[in-house]
Write an enzyme that holds these catalytic residues in place. Structure first.
Site, PDB file in Angstrom:
ATOM      1  N   HIS A 100      22.886-111.641 -78.081  1.00 62.73           N
ATOM      2  CA  HIS A 100      22.402-112.023 -79.412  1.00 62.73           C
ATOM      3  C   HIS A 100      21.009-111.458 -79.677  1.00 62.73           C
ATOM      4  O   HIS A 100      20.168-111.368 -78.785  1.00 62.73           O
ATOM      5  CB  HIS A 100      22.479-113.526 -79.660  1.00 62.73           C
ATOM      6  CG  HIS A 100      21.623-114.391 -78.790  1.00 62.73           C
ATOM      7  ND1 HIS A 100      20.335-114.719 -79.113  1.00 62.73           N
ATOM      8  CD2 HIS A 100      21.871-115.020 -77.619  1.00 62.73           C
ATOM      9  CE1 HIS A 100      19.841-115.519 -78.186  1.00 62.73           C
ATOM     10  NE2 HIS A 100      20.748-115.711 -77.257  1.00 62.73           N
ATOM     11  N   GLU A 147      22.615-116.708 -83.020  1.00 60.50           N
ATOM     12  CA  GLU A 147      23.192-117.470 -81.895  1.00 60.50           C
ATOM     13  C   GLU A 147      22.480-118.796 -81.730  1.00 60.50           C
ATOM     14  O   GLU A 147      23.094-119.829 -81.460  1.00 60.50           O
ATOM     15  CB  GLU A 147      23.083-116.646 -80.601  1.00 60.50           C
ATOM     16  CG  GLU A 147      23.843-117.258 -79.423  1.00 60.50           C
ATOM     17  CD  GLU A 147      23.007-118.141 -78.499  1.00 60.50           C
ATOM     18  OE1 GLU A 147      23.561-118.651 -77.526  1.00 60.50           O
ATOM     19  OE2 GLU A 147      21.794-118.338 -78.747  1.00 60.50           O
TER      20      GLU A 147
HETATM   21 ZN   LIG Z   1      18.520-119.614 -76.383  1.00 57.56          ZN
END
Ligand SMILES: [Zn+2]
Length: 359
Positions: free
Chosen positions: A63, A211
């Site tokens: 991410h 994320e």
């Molecule tokens: Zn994290």
């Protein structure tokens, strides 16, 4: 080859959830021959030149975003009210330096205010402050000054203010956002290491946004790439500080973490078997983790369509979700090597074992 410079640039880049643009710029700068596409959620896809639609695809996930804040209001004193983007604890942010993005895209330094000991009530001294009481101070004295002279508006992202450092003597990196810029670097380095290999699979990078606010970007990357398999790279929280050695599952300097279970997924055993074999054959140390809580993009990716076997590899990072993290560049290199060698070890018998038809 892996280079600490890539991690330095990624770590220093600003990437609040939903505001991952600077991180994307760094990835584009280092993408080499890979073809890159960005979608409207700010997910970034990296495809090799030799992508072949007839082959199964392994998606490499990491991410782009980092834990951050967003300006929720500006008070008459010129202090900025904040909302969390991702999980922070108040004691890790109070009296720390941050950067607030203004409407021209420039980042302005600010301190998250803390009460001096002189003003603490007995209750605050005992139990600490509340996150809701914390505000960012950019050194202004009125709301007008914040908006007009600093150009800061409600909705502006706020990220930790930290510059990366590398200690060559012991290969230790110090910086912010190792969760998950180490993962982003690992995706790029793994893709580049495999670019010229003739493999029975495609290897595609999918760098996900958002994320830290609930695995949102990866929901979309999994749909779009539609992978047969996936590897999720994480800068995983090291437990050096929090647990006795016997219970540690991510010690800095002891190699990549292989995650068997967390609150978002249970690992695919066949992947784990392959990784254990590669670890032995290639003398790459690994650490095994069974986590009570926590979660990664694997939580979304493994449930995509008809189910995706996912492997989660983590580089242990001390003090996750704070400003300053330590991680070992050697652990990082071993993580990339483990991923590269595991993908190279994939053969037909590995590929054909997942779906079974019974008579
Ligand atoms: Zn994290």
């Amino acid at each position: 080859m892996t280079d600490v410079k890539l991690i330095e640039e990624l770590s220093n880049a600003y990437g609040a959830p939903g505001f991952e643009d600077d991180v994307i710029d760094v990835v584009i700068k280092h993408k080499g021959n890979l073809k890159a596409t960005r979608d409207n959620l700010k997910n970034l896809y990296l495809y090799p030149e030799n992508y072949d639609a007839s082959k199964p695809t392994i998606m490499l996930d990491a991410h782009l975003d980092e834990v951050a804040f967003i300006v929720s209001y500006i008070d008459s004193n010129g202090l900025l009210g904040i909302e969390m983007l991702g999980r922070w604890e108040w004691y890790n942010v109070s009296a720390h330096l941050f950067k607030v993005r203004n409407k021209d895209g420039e980042y302005v330094k600010g301190i998250i205010g803390s009460k001096p000991p002189h003003f603490l009530t007995p209750d605050e001294r005992e139990n600490g402050l509340k996150m809701a009481d914390l505000k960012v101070d950019v050194g202004a004295t009125s709301r007008e000054e914040v908006m007009e002279s600093f150009g800061i508006e409600v909705g502006a992202p706020i990220v930790p203010c930290v510059e990366f450092e590398y200690n060559e003597t012991n290969s230790t990196m110090l910086g912010k956002a190792f969760d998950n810029r180490l993962g982003c670097a690992a995706v790029i380095d793994t893709l580049k290491a495999l670019e010229k290999e003739d493999l029975p699979v495609n290897v595609v990078g999918a760098l996900a946004s958002q994320e830290e606010v609930g695995l949102r970007g990866a929901t979309v990357t999994a749909h779009r790439v539609d992978p047969t398999f996936a590897i999720v790279f994480e800068g995983t929280p090291s437990d050096d500080y929090a647990k006795p050695v016997e219970q540690s599952q991510a010690r800095m300097g002891y190699g990549p973490q292989v995650r068997h279970k967390d609150s978002s997924y249970i690992a695919n055993e066949d992947w784990i078997k392959l990784v254990k074999k590669v670890s032995t054959d290639k003398a790459i140390p690994i650490q095994h983790a069974v986590r009570e809580g926590g979660g990664t993009n694997a939580g979304r990716i493994h449930l995509n369509k008809t189910g995706v076997p996912v492997l989660v590899l983590g580089v242990p990072s001390r003090y996750a979700h704070t400003h300053h993290l330590f991680a070992s560049f050697k652990d990082y290199e071993q993580t990339v090597k483990l991923a590269v060698e595991s993908i190279k070890a994939i053969d037909d018998s590995f590929l054909n074992q997942f779906e079974v038809e019974y008579d």
